[in-house]
Design a protein around this motif. Structure first.
Motif, PDB file in Angstrom:
ATOM      1  N   ALA A 166     -44.509  -8.436 -27.624  1.00  0.00           N
ATOM      2  CA  ALA A 166     -43.143  -8.352 -28.138  1.00  0.00           C
ATOM      3  C   ALA A 166     -43.098  -7.488 -29.392  1.00  0.00           C
ATOM      4  CB  ALA A 166     -42.609  -9.750 -28.433  1.00  0.00           C
ATOM      5  N   SER A 167     -44.080  -7.666 -30.280  1.00  0.00           N
ATOM      6  CA  SER A 167     -44.123  -6.842 -31.493  1.00  0.00           C
ATOM      7  C   SER A 167     -44.418  -5.398 -31.144  1.00  0.00           C
ATOM      8  CB  SER A 167     -45.170  -7.395 -32.464  1.00  0.00           C
ATOM      9  OG  SER A 167     -46.460  -7.345 -31.904  1.00  0.00           O
ATOM     10  N   MET A 168     -45.231  -5.185 -30.118  1.00  0.00           N
ATOM     11  CA  MET A 168     -45.538  -3.833 -29.664  1.00  0.00           C
ATOM     12  C   MET A 168     -44.274  -3.152 -29.129  1.00  0.00           C
ATOM     13  SD  MET A 168     -48.458  -2.668 -26.898  1.00  0.00           S
ATOM     14  CE  MET A 168     -49.673  -3.693 -27.734  1.00  0.00           C
ATOM     15  N   GLU A 231     -36.566 -10.879 -22.736  1.00  0.00           N
ATOM     16  CA  GLU A 231     -36.289 -11.799 -23.837  1.00  0.00           C
ATOM     17  C   GLU A 231     -36.045 -11.073 -25.155  1.00  0.00           C
ATOM     18  OE1 GLU A 231     -35.598 -14.834 -23.775  1.00  0.00           O
ATOM     19  OE2 GLU A 231     -36.302 -15.496 -21.793  1.00  0.00           O
ATOM     20  N   THR A 232     -36.667  -9.919 -25.338  1.00  0.00           N
ATOM     21  CA  THR A 232     -36.474  -9.168 -26.578  1.00  0.00           C
ATOM     22  C   THR A 232     -35.349  -8.146 -26.459  1.00  0.00           C
ATOM     23  OG1 THR A 232     -38.185  -7.565 -25.924  1.00  0.00           O
ATOM     24  CG2 THR A 232     -38.889  -9.442 -27.274  1.00  0.00           C
ATOM     25  N   GLN A 233     -34.755  -8.051 -25.264  1.00  0.00           N
ATOM     26  CA  GLN A 233     -33.638  -7.139 -25.003  1.00  0.00           C
ATOM     27  C   GLN A 233     -33.991  -5.689 -25.352  1.00  0.00           C
ATOM     28  OE1 GLN A 233     -30.335  -8.797 -27.182  1.00  0.00           O
ATOM     29  NE2 GLN A 233     -30.070 -10.488 -25.758  1.00  0.00           N
ATOM     30  N   ARG A 234     -35.164  -5.286 -24.889  1.00  0.00           N
ATOM     31  CA  ARG A 234     -35.604  -3.923 -25.163  1.00  0.00           C
ATOM     32  C   ARG A 234     -35.982  -3.225 -23.855  1.00  0.00           C
ATOM     33  NH1 ARG A 234     -36.228  -2.832 -30.530  1.00  0.00           N
ATOM     34  NH2 ARG A 234     -36.128  -4.656 -31.901  1.00  0.00           N
ATOM     35  N   ARG A 235     -35.683  -1.941 -23.793  1.00  0.00           N
ATOM     36  CA  ARG A 235     -36.032  -1.128 -22.629  1.00  0.00           C
ATOM     37  C   ARG A 235     -37.253  -0.288 -22.996  1.00  0.00           C
ATOM     38  NH1 ARG A 235     -32.116  -0.701 -18.659  1.00  0.00           N
ATOM     39  NH2 ARG A 235     -30.117  -1.676 -19.171  1.00  0.00           N
ATOM     40  N   ARG A 236     -38.342  -0.530 -22.311  1.00  0.00           N
ATOM     41  CA  ARG A 236     -39.561   0.206 -22.583  1.00  0.00           C
ATOM     42  C   ARG A 236     -40.207   0.606 -21.263  1.00  0.00           C
ATOM     43  NH1 ARG A 236     -37.353   0.315 -26.712  1.00  0.00           N
ATOM     44  NH2 ARG A 236     -38.110  -0.290 -28.795  1.00  0.00           N
ATOM     45  N   PHE A 237     -40.871   1.746 -21.282  1.00  0.00           N
ATOM     46  CA  PHE A 237     -41.573   2.232 -20.102  1.00  0.00           C
ATOM     47  C   PHE A 237     -42.871   1.447 -19.946  1.00  0.00           C
ATOM     48  CE2 PHE A 237     -44.545   5.440 -18.208  1.00  0.00           C
ATOM     49  CZ  PHE A 237     -43.971   5.429 -16.937  1.00  0.00           C
ATOM     50  N   LEU A 238     -43.149   0.971 -18.743  1.00  0.00           N
ATOM     51  CA  LEU A 238     -44.399   0.281 -18.461  1.00  0.00           C
ATOM     52  C   LEU A 238     -45.397   1.311 -17.943  1.00  0.00           C
ATOM     53  CD1 LEU A 238     -43.093  -3.029 -16.818  1.00  0.00           C
ATOM     54  CD2 LEU A 238     -43.729  -2.593 -19.196  1.00  0.00           C
ATOM     55  N   LEU A 239     -46.391   1.611 -18.776  1.00  0.00           N
ATOM     56  CA  LEU A 239     -47.322   2.693 -18.505  1.00  0.00           C
ATOM     57  C   LEU A 239     -48.611   2.174 -17.863  1.00  0.00           C
ATOM     58  CD1 LEU A 239     -48.091   5.714 -18.922  1.00  0.00           C
ATOM     59  CD2 LEU A 239     -49.067   5.017 -21.132  1.00  0.00           C
ATOM     60  N   PRO A 240     -48.858   2.498 -16.575  1.00  0.00           N
ATOM     61  CA  PRO A 240     -50.121   2.081 -15.945  1.00  0.00           C
ATOM     62  C   PRO A 240     -51.319   2.650 -16.698  1.00  0.00           C
ATOM     63  CG  PRO A 240     -48.545   2.838 -14.303  1.00  0.00           C
ATOM     64  CD  PRO A 240     -47.982   3.225 -15.642  1.00  0.00           C
ATOM     65  N   TYR A 305     -36.941 -14.314 -29.726  1.00  0.00           N
ATOM     66  CA  TYR A 305     -35.639 -13.798 -30.175  1.00  0.00           C
ATOM     67  C   TYR A 305     -35.797 -12.955 -31.455  1.00  0.00           C
ATOM     68  CZ  TYR A 305     -35.667 -17.203 -33.974  1.00  0.00           C
ATOM     69  OH  TYR A 305     -36.010 -17.909 -35.093  1.00  0.00           O
ATOM     70  N   ARG A 306     -36.816 -13.262 -32.265  1.00  0.00           N
ATOM     71  CA  ARG A 306     -36.976 -12.560 -33.539  1.00  0.00           C
ATOM     72  C   ARG A 306     -37.328 -11.090 -33.363  1.00  0.00           C
ATOM     73  NH1 ARG A 306     -42.093 -16.412 -35.041  1.00  0.00           N
ATOM     74  NH2 ARG A 306     -43.417 -15.854 -33.283  1.00  0.00           N
ATOM     75  N   TYR A 307     -37.710 -10.702 -32.136  1.00  0.00           N
ATOM     76  CA  TYR A 307     -38.056  -9.311 -31.874  1.00  0.00           C
ATOM     77  C   TYR A 307     -36.867  -8.532 -31.309  1.00  0.00           C
ATOM     78  CZ  TYR A 307     -42.791 -11.105 -32.423  1.00  0.00           C
ATOM     79  OH  TYR A 307     -43.924 -11.716 -32.915  1.00  0.00           O
ATOM     80  N   ARG A 308     -35.717  -9.191 -31.149  1.00  0.00           N
ATOM     81  CA  ARG A 308     -34.524  -8.482 -30.683  1.00  0.00           C
ATOM     82  C   ARG A 308     -33.889  -7.718 -31.831  1.00  0.00           C
ATOM     83  NH1 ARG A 308     -32.000 -14.023 -28.272  1.00  0.00           N
ATOM     84  NH2 ARG A 308     -33.607 -14.433 -26.700  1.00  0.00           N
ATOM     85  N   LYS A 309     -33.110  -6.718 -31.519  1.00  0.00           N
ATOM     86  CA  LYS A 309     -32.315  -6.058 -32.542  1.00  0.00           C
ATOM     87  C   LYS A 309     -31.273  -7.069 -33.031  1.00  0.00           C
ATOM     88  CE  LYS A 309     -32.800  -1.392 -30.647  1.00  0.00           C
ATOM     89  NZ  LYS A 309     -32.101  -0.220 -30.057  1.00  0.00           N
ATOM     90  N   GLY A 310     -31.312  -7.378 -34.301  1.00  0.00           N
ATOM     91  CA  GLY A 310     -30.404  -8.399 -34.821  1.00  0.00           C
ATOM     92  C   GLY A 310     -31.041  -9.759 -34.912  1.00  0.00           C
ATOM     93  N   GLY A 311     -32.241  -9.904 -34.360  1.00  0.00           N
ATOM     94  CA  GLY A 311     -32.951 -11.179 -34.484  1.00  0.00           C
ATOM     95  C   GLY A 311     -32.162 -12.353 -33.959  1.00  0.00           C
ATOM     96  N   GLU A 315     -27.139 -11.339 -29.220  1.00  0.00           N
ATOM     97  CA  GLU A 315     -26.648 -12.087 -28.066  1.00  0.00           C
ATOM     98  C   GLU A 315     -27.836 -12.498 -27.192  1.00  0.00           C
ATOM     99  OE1 GLU A 315     -23.647 -13.124 -27.147  1.00  0.00           O
ATOM    100  OE2 GLU A 315     -22.801 -12.382 -29.037  1.00  0.00           O
ATOM    101  N   PRO A 316     -27.874 -13.740 -26.682  1.00  0.00           N
ATOM    102  CA  PRO A 316     -28.989 -14.176 -25.815  1.00  0.00           C
ATOM    103  C   PRO A 316     -28.981 -13.398 -24.527  1.00  0.00           C
ATOM    104  CG  PRO A 316     -27.216 -15.786 -25.770  1.00  0.00           C
ATOM    105  CD  PRO A 316     -26.855 -14.794 -26.840  1.00  0.00           C
ATOM    106  N   PRO A 317     -30.157 -13.229 -23.888  1.00  0.00           N
ATOM    107  CA  PRO A 317     -30.229 -12.502 -22.619  1.00  0.00           C
ATOM    108  C   PRO A 317     -29.632 -13.331 -21.495  1.00  0.00           C
ATOM    109  CG  PRO A 317     -32.350 -13.471 -23.134  1.00  0.00           C
ATOM    110  CD  PRO A 317     -31.465 -13.705 -24.346  1.00  0.00           C
ATOM    111  N   GLU A 318     -29.388 -12.664 -20.366  1.00  0.00           N
ATOM    112  CA  GLU A 318     -28.883 -13.366 -19.203  1.00  0.00           C
ATOM    113  C   GLU A 318     -29.914 -14.425 -18.764  1.00  0.00           C
ATOM    114  OE1 GLU A 318     -25.950 -13.051 -17.826  1.00  0.00           O
ATOM    115  OE2 GLU A 318     -25.347 -11.471 -19.239  1.00  0.00           O
ATOM    116  N   LEU A 319     -29.438 -15.517 -18.173  1.00  0.00           N
ATOM    117  CA  LEU A 319     -30.331 -16.584 -17.753  1.00  0.00           C
ATOM    118  C   LEU A 319     -31.293 -16.111 -16.687  1.00  0.00           C
ATOM    119  CD1 LEU A 319     -27.929 -19.665 -17.663  1.00  0.00           C
ATOM    120  CD2 LEU A 319     -29.647 -19.090 -19.393  1.00  0.00           C
TER     121      LEU A 319
END
Length: 326
Positions: A166-168, A231-240, A305-311, A315-319
């Motif tokens: 999450a921190s990464m 959970e962190t509401q971030r879009r990141r590329f998953l690099l094999p 949640y602390r790793y989301r923008k706004g901590g 807004e919480p993620p979808e269930l």
């Protein structure tokens, strides 16, 4: 209040929860740690006088013997994820476990719980896994009635797995899918592991048993990273990241382990990632200890949640996380 339980390594992530669980079960708890000054906050986890903190180093047989004086049971949680300084796999996982078992037997301790890990195997290419297996064997040779608990990766507010990625994700545009992200895990909640220890300490039926502790779902490495991103509401590329490349990074991590900076990855950890970390269905687990496993999705949001923008104000993620068991 019940008998005295000495907990070696009780100041760590899992250890503090074990101390809490034992105190709630009514035990007196003696927490044996190398640096007592860092563990006095554990006194707040029980009633006045219920928890005691003492100095002990499981590499030092005399200090282990002192920590076990008057105890009826003991728990050994000491372990490291990578080697640094004097903290070596063999000296802690194997010789340290042997020292605790020998001192426990000499002190007349009737119950011992040894915390190992899923994947402990004397023939493993991983030194971590081999020394864990040798530690189990040493304990069982000295105390056949000892209980062995092997958890999968443990999650909870202070874990070093979900928090790490999450921190990464906060800083990096991509997350590494080591070995293609196919390795399977069965994440187990730290509170469930702690309850398992408390049950095993007091239950005569657990004597001599080996339990493998996993959560209710098996997830691939890819699915775990997808859950972290959700959970962190971030879009990141998953690099094999092929194991060969990961091993090169691990070699750099081996050098970093010689410094105070924690390595992101070591070659031994790469070796561990080549094998699934899933509980053996032929062995008893949480259910046999009377514990209902906690789903990872129901907990990780409470601390990631602390790793989301706004901590905490985000807004919480979808269930529906979009993650399905492997």
């Amino acid at each position: 209040m019940q008998d005295l339980v000495t907990v070696f390594g009780g100041s760590g992530f899992v250890g503090s929860q074990v101390v809490r669980a034992l105190a709630r079960a009514g035990h007196r708890v003696r927490v044996a740690v190398r640096q007592p000054a860092r563990a006095y906050d554990l006194l707040l986890l029980g009633d006045v006088g219920q928890i005691q903190v003492v100095q002990a180093n499981i590499r030092d047989q005399d200090s282990v013997a002192r920590a076990l004086d008057g105890a009826n049971a003991c728990v050994n949680l000491v372990g490291v994820l990578y080697e640094s300084g004097r903290q070596k796999f063999a000296s802690l996982h194997t010789e340290g476990a042997r020292n605790v078992a020998q001192a426990a037997k000499a002190a007349g301790v009737t119950s011992m719980v040894q915390i190992s890990a899923i994947g402990a195997d004397a023939d493993s290419p991983s030194v971590y896994a081999r020394t864990k297996a040798k530690g189990e064997a040493a304990v069982r040779e000295i105390l056949p009635q000892a209980v062995i608990l092997r958890p999968s990766i443990v999650f909870g507010p202070e874990d070093d797995f979900f928090n790490r990625f999450a921190s990464m994700a906060v800083l990096s545009p991509a997350l590494p899918l080591i070995g293609g992200g196919k390795t399977r895990f069965q994440p187990v909640y730290v509170g469930d592991v702690a309850r398992a220890v408390a049950v095993a300490v007091a239950n005569p039926a657990s004597a001599g048993q080996t339990y493998e502790l996993g959560g209710p779902a098996v997830l691939t490495f890819r699915q775990i990273l997808e859950l972290v991103l959700s959970e962190t509401q971030r879009r990141r590329f998953l690099l094999p990241l092929p194991f060969g490349v990961a091993n090169l990074i691990g070699q750099l991590g081996n050098l970093m382990a010689l410094t105070p900076i924690p390595p992101p990855l070591t070659t031994d950890q790469v070796a561990q990632l080549k094998v699934d970390n899933v509980a053996n269905p032929a062995l008893p687990g949480l259910a046999e200890l009377g514990i209902e496993a906690t789903a990872v999705e129901s907990v990780v949001g409470s601390y990631l949640y602390r790793y989301r923008k706004g901590g905490q104000f985000a807004e919480p993620p979808e269930l529906d996380t979009g993650v399905t068991p492997a």
